[in-house]
Design a protein around this motif. Structure first.
Motif, PDB file in Angstrom:
ATOM      1  N   ALA A 223      -0.171   5.556   4.077  1.00  0.00           N
ATOM      2  CA  ALA A 223      -0.052   5.281   5.665  1.00  0.00           C
ATOM      3  C   ALA A 223      -0.542   3.885   5.676  1.00  0.00           C
ATOM      4  CB  ALA A 223      -0.258   6.608   6.115  1.00  0.00           C
ATOM      5  N   LEU A 224      -0.165   3.625   7.010  1.00  0.00           N
ATOM      6  CA  LEU A 224      -0.578   2.158   7.454  1.00  0.00           C
ATOM      7  C   LEU A 224      -1.097   2.297   8.918  1.00  0.00           C
ATOM      8  CD1 LEU A 224       1.843  -0.334   5.942  1.00  0.00           C
ATOM      9  CD2 LEU A 224      -0.538  -0.030   5.098  1.00  0.00           C
ATOM     10  N   ASP A 225      -2.306   2.296   9.380  1.00  0.00           N
ATOM     11  CA  ASP A 225      -2.723   2.171  10.792  1.00  0.00           C
ATOM     12  C   ASP A 225      -2.355   0.711  11.154  1.00  0.00           C
ATOM     13  OD1 ASP A 225      -3.432   4.656  11.235  1.00  0.00           O
ATOM     14  OD2 ASP A 225      -5.517   4.375  10.799  1.00  0.00           O
TER      15      ASP A 225
ATOM     16  N   GLU B 143      -1.274  -6.277  12.783  1.00  0.00           N
ATOM     17  CA  GLU B 143      -2.042  -6.042  11.797  1.00  0.00           C
ATOM     18  C   GLU B 143      -2.174  -4.586  11.251  1.00  0.00           C
ATOM     19  OE1 GLU B 143      -6.223  -7.355  12.746  1.00  0.00           O
ATOM     20  OE2 GLU B 143      -5.402  -9.081  13.622  1.00  0.00           O
ATOM     21  N   LEU B 144      -1.919  -4.338  10.044  1.00  0.00           N
ATOM     22  CA  LEU B 144      -1.712  -2.892   9.428  1.00  0.00           C
ATOM     23  C   LEU B 144      -2.662  -2.769   8.338  1.00  0.00           C
ATOM     24  CD1 LEU B 144       1.499  -4.183  10.104  1.00  0.00           C
ATOM     25  CD2 LEU B 144       1.743  -1.809   9.748  1.00  0.00           C
ATOM     26  N   THR B 145      -3.423  -1.848   8.277  1.00  0.00           N
ATOM     27  CA  THR B 145      -4.582  -1.520   7.359  1.00  0.00           C
ATOM     28  C   THR B 145      -4.090  -0.079   6.449  1.00  0.00           C
ATOM     29  OG1 THR B 145      -6.011  -2.493   8.872  1.00  0.00           O
ATOM     30  CG2 THR B 145      -6.973  -1.120   6.988  1.00  0.00           C
ATOM     31  N   PRO B 146      -4.337  -0.101   5.135  1.00  0.00           N
ATOM     32  CA  PRO B 146      -4.089   1.173   4.496  1.00  0.00           C
ATOM     33  C   PRO B 146      -5.055   2.330   4.890  1.00  0.00           C
ATOM     34  CG  PRO B 146      -4.249  -0.605   2.837  1.00  0.00           C
ATOM     35  CD  PRO B 146      -4.507  -1.221   4.432  1.00  0.00           C
ATOM     36  N   THR B 147      -4.436   3.455   5.098  1.00  0.00           N
ATOM     37  CA  THR B 147      -5.048   4.694   5.456  1.00  0.00           C
ATOM     38  C   THR B 147      -4.231   5.895   4.735  1.00  0.00           C
ATOM     39  OG1 THR B 147      -6.025   5.991   7.119  1.00  0.00           O
ATOM     40  CG2 THR B 147      -3.763   5.309   7.555  1.00  0.00           C
TER      41      THR B 147
ATOM     42  N   ALA C 136       0.707  -1.172  -0.049  1.00  0.00           N
ATOM     43  CA  ALA C 136       0.194  -0.027  -0.011  1.00  0.00           C
ATOM     44  C   ALA C 136       0.966   1.111  -0.079  1.00  0.00           C
ATOM     45  CB  ALA C 136      -0.915  -0.091   1.136  1.00  0.00           C
ATOM     46  N   GLY C 137       1.826   1.290  -0.675  1.00  0.00           N
ATOM     47  CA  GLY C 137       2.746   2.527  -0.784  1.00  0.00           C
ATOM     48  C   GLY C 137       3.951   2.621   0.304  1.00  0.00           C
ATOM     49  N   VAL C 138       3.896   1.626   1.114  1.00  0.00           N
ATOM     50  CA  VAL C 138       4.998   1.829   2.408  1.00  0.00           C
ATOM     51  C   VAL C 138       5.865   0.548   2.207  1.00  0.00           C
ATOM     52  CG1 VAL C 138       4.914   1.638   4.799  1.00  0.00           C
ATOM     53  CG2 VAL C 138       3.138   2.696   3.938  1.00  0.00           C
ATOM     54  N   ARG C 139       7.043   0.991   2.371  1.00  0.00           N
ATOM     55  CA  ARG C 139       8.230   0.152   1.812  1.00  0.00           C
ATOM     56  C   ARG C 139       9.062  -0.463   3.480  1.00  0.00           C
ATOM     57  NH1 ARG C 139      11.382  -0.403  -2.883  1.00  0.00           N
ATOM     58  NH2 ARG C 139      13.469  -1.092  -2.271  1.00  0.00           N
ATOM     59  N   PHE C 140       9.111  -1.702   3.470  1.00  0.00           N
ATOM     60  CA  PHE C 140       9.546  -2.149   4.484  1.00  0.00           C
ATOM     61  C   PHE C 140      10.844  -3.194   4.266  1.00  0.00           C
ATOM     62  CE2 PHE C 140       4.906  -2.298   5.504  1.00  0.00           C
ATOM     63  CZ  PHE C 140       4.640  -1.636   6.589  1.00  0.00           C
ATOM     64  N   ALA C 141      11.764  -2.791   5.077  1.00  0.00           N
ATOM     65  CA  ALA C 141      13.137  -3.655   5.033  1.00  0.00           C
ATOM     66  C   ALA C 141      12.581  -4.896   6.097  1.00  0.00           C
ATOM     67  CB  ALA C 141      14.498  -3.098   5.427  1.00  0.00           C
ATOM     68  N   VAL C 142      12.737  -5.972   5.730  1.00  0.00           N
ATOM     69  CA  VAL C 142      12.403  -7.162   6.567  1.00  0.00           C
ATOM     70  C   VAL C 142      13.844  -8.009   6.811  1.00  0.00           C
ATOM     71  CG1 VAL C 142      11.018  -9.109   6.931  1.00  0.00           C
ATOM     72  CG2 VAL C 142      10.299  -7.029   5.756  1.00  0.00           C
ATOM     73  N   THR C 143      14.119  -8.313   8.112  1.00  0.00           N
ATOM     74  CA  THR C 143      15.064  -9.033   8.494  1.00  0.00           C
ATOM     75  C   THR C 143      14.635  -9.725   9.878  1.00  0.00           C
ATOM     76  OG1 THR C 143      17.464  -9.496   8.711  1.00  0.00           O
ATOM     77  CG2 THR C 143      16.289  -7.414   9.801  1.00  0.00           C
ATOM     78  N   HIS C 144      15.303 -10.935  10.332  1.00  0.00           N
ATOM     79  CA  HIS C 144      14.977 -11.385  11.398  1.00  0.00           C
ATOM     80  C   HIS C 144      15.497 -10.948  12.493  1.00  0.00           C
ATOM     81  CE1 HIS C 144      13.709 -14.604  14.350  1.00  0.00           C
ATOM     82  NE2 HIS C 144      15.034 -14.924  14.781  1.00  0.00           N
ATOM     83  N   ARG C 145      16.887 -10.597  12.646  1.00  0.00           N
ATOM     84  CA  ARG C 145      17.587  -9.639  13.549  1.00  0.00           C
ATOM     85  C   ARG C 145      18.798  -8.888  13.102  1.00  0.00           C
ATOM     86  NH1 ARG C 145      21.408 -13.533  16.981  1.00  0.00           N
ATOM     87  NH2 ARG C 145      22.481 -15.002  15.264  1.00  0.00           N
ATOM     88  N   HIS C 146      19.379  -8.190  13.656  1.00  0.00           N
ATOM     89  CA  HIS C 146      20.649  -7.548  13.289  1.00  0.00           C
ATOM     90  C   HIS C 146      21.610  -7.175  14.636  1.00  0.00           C
ATOM     91  CE1 HIS C 146      23.334  -4.538  11.669  1.00  0.00           C
ATOM     92  NE2 HIS C 146      22.745  -4.726  10.487  1.00  0.00           N
ATOM     93  N   ARG C 147      22.963  -7.746  14.300  1.00  0.00           N
ATOM     94  CA  ARG C 147      23.953  -7.997  15.211  1.00  0.00           C
ATOM     95  C   ARG C 147      24.046  -6.482  15.947  1.00  0.00           C
ATOM     96  NH1 ARG C 147      24.656 -11.695  12.238  1.00  0.00           N
ATOM     97  NH2 ARG C 147      25.681 -14.025  12.648  1.00  0.00           N
ATOM     98  N   SER C 148      23.865  -5.556  15.140  1.00  0.00           N
ATOM     99  CA  SER C 148      24.137  -4.103  15.708  1.00  0.00           C
ATOM    100  C   SER C 148      22.714  -3.520  16.566  1.00  0.00           C
ATOM    101  CB  SER C 148      24.714  -3.315  14.777  1.00  0.00           C
ATOM    102  OG  SER C 148      25.945  -3.969  14.184  1.00  0.00           O
TER     103      SER C 148
END
Length: 180
Positions: free
Chosen positions: A155-157, A142-146, A77-89
């Motif tokens: 945006a996502l609520d 849960e995220l819903t477009p707004t 819905a126009g929102v961009r996410f970087a997805v990872t499990h974890r980051h050492r830093s």
């Protein structure tokens, strides 16, 4: 609706129950932030979700690592996410990862602690664990477009929700401009 889950840690099944199971079935897109544990669990999520985007976690076996990446970028819905499990830093590393991928927010797992934090320059969402909360509240997001503030940007609520259906935290993620 976008649903975010993480840290299933199961051998055979998705361990989806209650509202979490309903949300997965209703979602347009499901993001799993790693630690399925064994390949049949990844298969169960792919069967339950209309569309699944996943990353592998530190406890996932080789068959899962062969099928999904360690890090990915997902747009909803126009929102961009970087997805990872974890980051050492820690959070600093997560923010840097998100910025490097031109993301509006970062999704991670690993801690089993549900949280939304927008204090570090880029919002970080951890849905916690629906199946193995390890002393935390079991949860998913849960995220819903707004509409964003000006009415023109995406945006996502969002809300963090227990398998019993209790919403215990709400938040907003704005595309291209961060969170509120």
């Amino acid at each position: 609706m976008l649903v975010v889950v993480s840290d299933t840690h199961a051998r055979e099944e998705s361990k989806l129950q209650g509202r979490t199971a309903e949300a997965i079935r209703e979602a347009e897109l499901v993001i799993h932030a790693g630690d399925f544990y064994r390949e049949p669990v990844l298969d169960a999520f792919q069967s339950a979700a209309a569309s699944l985007r996943a990353v592998y976690g530190n406890n996932d076996d080789a068959s899962i690592r062969d099928r999904v990446p360690e890090v990915r970028t997902v747009e909803y819905a126009g929102v961009r996410f970087a997805v990872t499990h974890r980051h050492r830093s820690g959070d600093t590393g997560l923010v840097m990862l998100g910025r490097g991928r031109d993301a509006d927010a970062v999704i991670c797992g690993h801690s089993h602690r549900p949280r939304f934090d927008d204090s570090g320059g880029l919002p970080i969402l951890n849905p916690g664990s629906h199946a193995q909360p390890r002393g935390n509240r079991p949860a998913h997001a849960e995220l819903t477009p707004t509409e964003g503030e000006s009415g023109s940007e995406p945006a996502l609520d969002g809300e963090l929700v227990t398998p019993d259906g209790e919403s215990f935290e709400t938040f907003r993620i704005d595309g291209e401009s961060g969170a509120q």
